[in-house]
Design an enzyme around this catalytic site. Structure first.
Site, PDB file in Angstrom:
ATOM      1  N   ASP A   1      -2.461 -10.388  -2.411  1.00  0.00           N
ATOM      2  CA  ASP A   1      -2.862  -9.891  -1.154  1.00  0.00           C
ATOM      3  C   ASP A   1      -4.722  -9.741  -1.455  1.00  0.00           C
ATOM      4  O   ASP A   1      -4.883  -9.236  -2.669  1.00  0.00           O
ATOM      5  CB  ASP A   1      -2.331  -8.752  -0.720  1.00  0.00           C
ATOM      6  CG  ASP A   1      -2.653  -8.334   0.638  1.00  0.00           C
ATOM      7  OD1 ASP A   1      -1.855  -8.648   1.721  1.00  0.00           O
ATOM      8  OD2 ASP A   1      -3.691  -7.696   0.577  1.00  0.00           O
TER       9      ASP A   1
ATOM     10  N   HIS B   1      -5.969  -7.237  -0.580  1.00  0.00           N
ATOM     11  CA  HIS B   1      -6.251  -5.656  -0.829  1.00  0.00           C
ATOM     12  C   HIS B   1      -5.550  -5.376  -2.162  1.00  0.00           C
ATOM     13  O   HIS B   1      -4.610  -6.128  -2.279  1.00  0.00           O
ATOM     14  CB  HIS B   1      -5.917  -5.068   0.576  1.00  0.00           C
ATOM     15  CG  HIS B   1      -6.379  -5.287   1.609  1.00  0.00           C
ATOM     16  ND1 HIS B   1      -5.929  -5.991   2.808  1.00  0.00           N
ATOM     17  CD2 HIS B   1      -7.574  -4.879   2.332  1.00  0.00           C
ATOM     18  CE1 HIS B   1      -6.656  -6.241   3.792  1.00  0.00           C
ATOM     19  NE2 HIS B   1      -7.811  -5.553   3.468  1.00  0.00           N
TER      20      HIS B   1
ATOM     21  N   HIS C   1       0.782  -1.388   0.080  1.00  0.00           N
ATOM     22  CA  HIS C   1      -0.131  -0.063  -0.113  1.00  0.00           C
ATOM     23  C   HIS C   1       0.846   1.350  -0.038  1.00  0.00           C
ATOM     24  O   HIS C   1       0.224   2.186  -0.106  1.00  0.00           O
ATOM     25  CB  HIS C   1      -1.091   0.176   1.138  1.00  0.00           C
ATOM     26  CG  HIS C   1      -2.052  -1.174   1.327  1.00  0.00           C
ATOM     27  ND1 HIS C   1      -2.990  -1.227   0.326  1.00  0.00           N
ATOM     28  CD2 HIS C   1      -2.268  -2.005   2.141  1.00  0.00           C
ATOM     29  CE1 HIS C   1      -3.661  -2.186   0.401  1.00  0.00           C
ATOM     30  NE2 HIS C   1      -3.295  -2.628   1.490  1.00  0.00           N
TER      31      HIS C   1
HETATM   32  N1  Q9C Z   1     -12.402  -2.396   8.736  1.00  0.00           N
HETATM   33  C1  Q9C Z   1      -2.413  -5.154   4.160  1.00  0.00           C
HETATM   34  O1  Q9C Z   1      -3.065  -6.346   4.160  1.00  0.00           O
HETATM   35  N2  Q9C Z   1      -7.911  -1.359   6.968  1.00  0.00           N
HETATM   36  N3  Q9C Z   1      -3.069  -4.090   4.575  1.00  0.00           N
HETATM   37  C2  Q9C Z   1      -8.934  -2.339   7.125  1.00  0.00           C
HETATM   38  C3  Q9C Z   1     -11.098  -2.932   8.283  1.00  0.00           C
HETATM   39  C4  Q9C Z   1      -6.707  -1.312   6.088  1.00  0.00           C
HETATM   40  C5  Q9C Z   1      -4.430  -3.938   5.111  1.00  0.00           C
HETATM   41  C6  Q9C Z   1      -9.969  -1.915   7.840  1.00  0.00           C
HETATM   42  C7  Q9C Z   1      -6.322  -2.727   5.892  1.00  0.00           C
HETATM   43  C8  Q9C Z   1      -4.980  -2.622   5.315  1.00  0.00           C
HETATM   44  C9  Q9C Z   1      -0.939  -5.075   3.927  1.00  0.00           C
HETATM   45 ZN    ZN Z   2      -4.221  -7.177   2.616  1.00  0.00          ZN
END
Ligand code: Q9C
Ligand code: ZN
Length: 346
Positions: A196, A198, A160
């Site tokens: 991943d 996301h 990210h």
């Molecule tokens: N309600 C990675 O997997 N916020 N980052 C999530 C959930 C951010 C995940 C909130 C998630 C980031 C590297």
């Molecule tokens: Zn992720």
């Protein structure tokens, strides 16, 4: 397969992130790497080695100097202003506000360089992210030196993080650093495959206008899921990079069968690109038990994912990204790596 690992990841231990209207304990925590390391060892995946030190210079090929200087100094400036608490941003730019002036105050710069309130800067952030970057570049070098594959067991994650922004638990883009390292050592083309849960918005941004690094990403549809403003199917790169970004968004509830169909599209694009090597942004937050995600992988499906990656027949650098079902994380991640190895051996 070699695992590159440093205990320095422990230095990043945030207290809280803002989630669903509450400050909750950070999902991205040291136990994640510990449980994966334990599984790497108990499964007999291969040797665990320490990273080499690369210094800040290669980081500046991927990240903006002002941003890197900010990251290095942010904690001390925050503590001087607010005391020993996690540094979290509270204000961001809206459209038509101005980015011409970098704020002088630490609060202003936290907002200027970030995109969420889930990514605390702590006393050890700079130490941990430097070690993670070193692990990723070491893994890249080992593969170029002849290892068929290597695994950078790192945290915090990286995909990210963009050229000049952090968020989503990420500060430096470890996968991008591995890809850039291989370019600098003479590879003409590198593919980054992001599995991943996301969207890897930071990696996409870093390589958006480049045709030497192909970015292919399977992820939860940003219409439903974080990071919300990046990862749609119509984002394809720009300028010379047009056509060198491929996003394959998938709906909440996606399981292995539907994922495998999208993976075949990803694999065909990578094969057509004919890269010298592959970097895999390896998140295991596609797991059905993940506390912040909504895909439906079973643990055995990660073996299938590893075998599918091996089907690309490329020198491969795996870089750890997300995965927050901590108890199952070791099994799930090592399943990908073991599934890769057994398929690669035939
Ligand atoms: N309600 C990675 O997997 N916020 N980052 C999530 C959930 C951010 C995940 C909130 C998630 C980031 C590297
Ligand atoms: Zn992720």
């Amino acid at each position: 397969m070699i695992t590159v690992y440093s205990d320095a990841h422990h230095a990043q231990e945030g207290r809280a992130e803002l989630n669903d209207g509450q400050l909750v304990p950070c999902y991205e925590k040291p136990a994640r790497a510990r449980i994966v390391l334990d599984r790497v060892r108990s499964a007999g995946l291969g040797p665990v080695i320490a990273p080499d030190p690369y210094g800040v210079e290669p980081i500046l090929e991927v990240h903006d100097k002002g941003y890197v200087d900010f990251l290095a100094a942010a904690w001390d400036e925050w503590v001087a202003e607010h005391g020993d608490r996690d540094a979290l941003p509270l204000n961001w730019l809206a459209p038509n506000m101005h980015r011409r002036h970098v704020p002088a105050s630490i609060d202003g710069r936290l907002g200027y360089y970030s995109f969420d309130a889930g990514t605390p800067i702590t006393a050890g952030t700079w130490t941990a992210v430097r070690a993670a970057a070193d692990c990723a570049m070491t893994a890249a070098d080992r593969v170029l030196d002849g290892e068929p594959a290597a695994y950078a067991l790192v945290r915090p994650p990286g995909h990210h993080a963009g050229r000049a922004f952090y968020g989503g638990y990420c500060f430096l883009n470890n996968a991008a650093l591995a890809a850039q390292r291989m370019r600098d050592r003479g590879c003409a083309r590198i593919a980054v495959l992001d599995v991943d849960y996301h969207h890897g918005n930071g990696t996409q941004e870093i390589f958006w206008r480049r045709s030497d690094v192909l970015f292919v990403c399977l992820h939860a549809d940003p219409r439903q899921e974080f990071p919300y403003f990046s990862g749609h199917a119509d984002e394809e790169g720009e300028g010379i990079g047009q056509g060198f970004t491929l996003n394959l968004p998938l709906p909440w509830g996606t399981g292995w069968e539907e994922y495998a169909a999208a993976f075949r599209v990803a694999a065909a694009r990578i094969a057509a690109f004919a890269p010298d090597a592959l970097v895999v942004s390896l998140g295991a937050d596609t797991f059905i038990g993940d506390p912040i995600s909504r895909f439906r992988f079973q643990s055995d499906d990660f073996l299938r994912l590893g075998a599918a990656v091996a089907g690309l027949s490329l020198p491969t650098v795996f870089v750890q990204e997300g995965g927050y079902a901590v108890e199952a994380l070791g099994v799930n991640v090592v399943n990908v790596l073991a599934g890769f190895e057994s398929a690669a051996r035939g």
